[in-house]
Motif scaffolding. Structure first.
Motif, PDB file in Angstrom:
ATOM      1  N   SER A  48       0.808  -1.210   0.000  1.00 18.70           N
ATOM      2  CA  SER A  48       0.000   0.000   0.000  1.00 18.70           C
ATOM      3  C   SER A  48       0.851   1.274   0.000  1.00 18.70           C
ATOM      4  CB  SER A  48      -0.940   0.001   1.204  1.00 18.70           C
ATOM      5  OG  SER A  48      -0.187  -0.058   2.389  1.00 18.70           O
ATOM      6  N   SER A  49       2.115   1.175   0.383  1.00 20.64           N
ATOM      7  CA  SER A  49       2.962   2.361   0.398  1.00 20.64           C
ATOM      8  C   SER A  49       3.393   2.773  -1.007  1.00 20.64           C
ATOM      9  CB  SER A  49       4.196   2.121   1.270  1.00 20.64           C
ATOM     10  OG  SER A  49       4.981   1.103   0.689  1.00 20.64           O
ATOM     11  N   LEU A  50       3.300   1.850  -1.962  1.00 18.08           N
ATOM     12  CA  LEU A  50       3.661   2.193  -3.323  1.00 18.08           C
ATOM     13  C   LEU A  50       2.502   2.900  -4.008  1.00 18.08           C
ATOM     14  CD1 LEU A  50       5.471  -1.046  -4.516  1.00 18.08           C
ATOM     15  CD2 LEU A  50       6.504   1.129  -3.902  1.00 18.08           C
ATOM     16  N   PRO A  51       2.793   3.923  -4.806  1.00 18.93           N
ATOM     17  CA  PRO A  51       1.726   4.646  -5.480  1.00 18.93           C
ATOM     18  C   PRO A  51       1.074   3.798  -6.571  1.00 18.93           C
ATOM     19  CG  PRO A  51       3.875   5.556  -6.055  1.00 18.93           C
ATOM     20  CD  PRO A  51       4.099   4.483  -5.048  1.00 18.93           C
ATOM     21  N   PRO A  52      -0.196   4.022  -6.850  1.00 13.05           N
ATOM     22  CA  PRO A  52      -0.852   3.269  -7.915  1.00 13.05           C
ATOM     23  C   PRO A  52      -0.279   3.639  -9.279  1.00 13.05           C
ATOM     24  CG  PRO A  52      -2.331   4.943  -7.030  1.00 13.05           C
ATOM     25  CD  PRO A  52      -1.097   4.958  -6.198  1.00 13.05           C
ATOM     26  N   VAL A  53      -0.436   2.758 -10.242  1.00  6.27           N
ATOM     27  CA  VAL A  53       0.127   2.991 -11.566  1.00  6.27           C
ATOM     28  C   VAL A  53      -0.959   3.245 -12.612  1.00  6.27           C
ATOM     29  CG1 VAL A  53       2.419   1.952 -11.435  1.00  6.27           C
ATOM     30  CG2 VAL A  53       0.443   0.484 -11.651  1.00  6.27           C
ATOM     31  N   GLU A 109       4.190  20.738 -12.951  1.00  6.39           N
ATOM     32  CA  GLU A 109       5.195  20.269 -13.908  1.00  6.39           C
ATOM     33  C   GLU A 109       4.493  19.511 -15.032  1.00  6.39           C
ATOM     34  OE1 GLU A 109       8.626  20.607 -13.856  1.00  6.39           O
ATOM     35  OE2 GLU A 109       8.391  21.945 -12.146  1.00  6.39           O
ATOM     36  N   ARG A 110       4.886  19.796 -16.249  1.00  4.09           N
ATOM     37  CA  ARG A 110       4.268  19.121 -17.405  1.00  4.09           C
ATOM     38  C   ARG A 110       4.768  17.692 -17.581  1.00  4.09           C
ATOM     39  NH1 ARG A 110       1.095  21.571 -20.483  1.00  4.09           N
ATOM     40  NH2 ARG A 110       0.839  23.807 -20.586  1.00  4.09           N
ATOM     41  N   LYS A 111       5.996  17.454 -17.146  1.00  3.63           N
ATOM     42  CA  LYS A 111       6.584  16.119 -17.299  1.00  3.63           C
ATOM     43  C   LYS A 111       6.209  15.262 -16.091  1.00  3.63           C
ATOM     44  CE  LYS A 111      10.951  13.797 -18.057  1.00  3.63           C
ATOM     45  NZ  LYS A 111      12.390  13.853 -17.924  1.00  3.63           N
ATOM     46  N   PRO A 112       5.649  14.080 -16.323  1.00  8.07           N
ATOM     47  CA  PRO A 112       5.294  13.213 -15.187  1.00  8.07           C
ATOM     48  C   PRO A 112       6.524  12.736 -14.425  1.00  8.07           C
ATOM     49  CG  PRO A 112       4.691  12.185 -17.289  1.00  8.07           C
ATOM     50  CD  PRO A 112       5.321  13.493 -17.605  1.00  8.07           C
ATOM     51  N   LEU A 113       6.332  12.497 -13.134  1.00 10.22           N
ATOM     52  CA  LEU A 113       7.396  11.977 -12.278  1.00 10.22           C
ATOM     53  C   LEU A 113       7.513  10.468 -12.464  1.00 10.22           C
ATOM     54  CD1 LEU A 113       6.450  13.819  -8.966  1.00 10.22           C
ATOM     55  CD2 LEU A 113       8.358  14.374 -10.473  1.00 10.22           C
ATOM     56  N   GLN A 114       8.702   9.952 -12.216  1.00 12.80           N
ATOM     57  CA  GLN A 114       8.884   8.504 -12.205  1.00 12.80           C
ATOM     58  C   GLN A 114       8.440   7.989 -10.841  1.00 12.80           C
ATOM     59  OE1 GLN A 114      12.931   7.648 -13.248  1.00 12.80           O
ATOM     60  NE2 GLN A 114      12.699   8.422 -15.329  1.00 12.80           N
ATOM     61  N   LEU A 115       8.009   6.737 -10.791  1.00 14.73           N
ATOM     62  CA  LEU A 115       7.529   6.157  -9.528  1.00 14.73           C
ATOM     63  C   LEU A 115       8.588   6.213  -8.434  1.00 14.73           C
ATOM     64  CD1 LEU A 115       5.436   3.079 -10.705  1.00 14.73           C
ATOM     65  CD2 LEU A 115       4.631   5.256  -9.799  1.00 14.73           C
TER      66      LEU A 115
END
Length: 103
Positions: free
Chosen positions: A9-14, A87-93
């Motif tokens: 659950s600590s990991l963000p959803p994809v 920010e226009r560019k998405p972040l990496q997980l």
């Protein structure tokens, strides 16, 4: 074939992409309040999938948003009081996990 293990659950959803949003200094809580109202009023639950607020003080004016459709979300988010930039560019997980203190 190995069984699929559920993500912690600590990991963000994809489902969508994570974006870094900045708000005016010391106004994050107020912005979040207005953001939640906007999500409800404009039925944006499928566009704005998740909201995370990093707890470290260096991120006090930062919000992480998981968006399924960037342009639609931006149209609404930019109208919310105390919004500064996104920010226009998405972040990496990995970046999201690091900011949330998971790593």
């Amino acid at each position: 074939m190995l069984p699929v293990q559920p993500l912690e659950s600590s990991l963000p959803p994809v489902n969508g992409n994570w974006y870094l949003l900045s708000v005016r200094a010391k106004k994050r809580e107020l912005f979040l309040k207005y953001l939640k109202i906007a999500i409800t009023q404009n039925h944006l639950q499928e566009v704005i999938i998740d909201i995370k607020t990093p707890q470290e003080s260096v991120y006090e004016d930062i919000i992480l948003l998981n968006l399924s459709h960037f342009k639609t979300a931006c149209t609404h988010i930019q109208k919310i009081e105390y919004f500064q930039s996104i920010e226009r560019k998405p972040l990496q997980l990995e970046q999201v996990s690091r900011m949330m203190g998971s790593l």
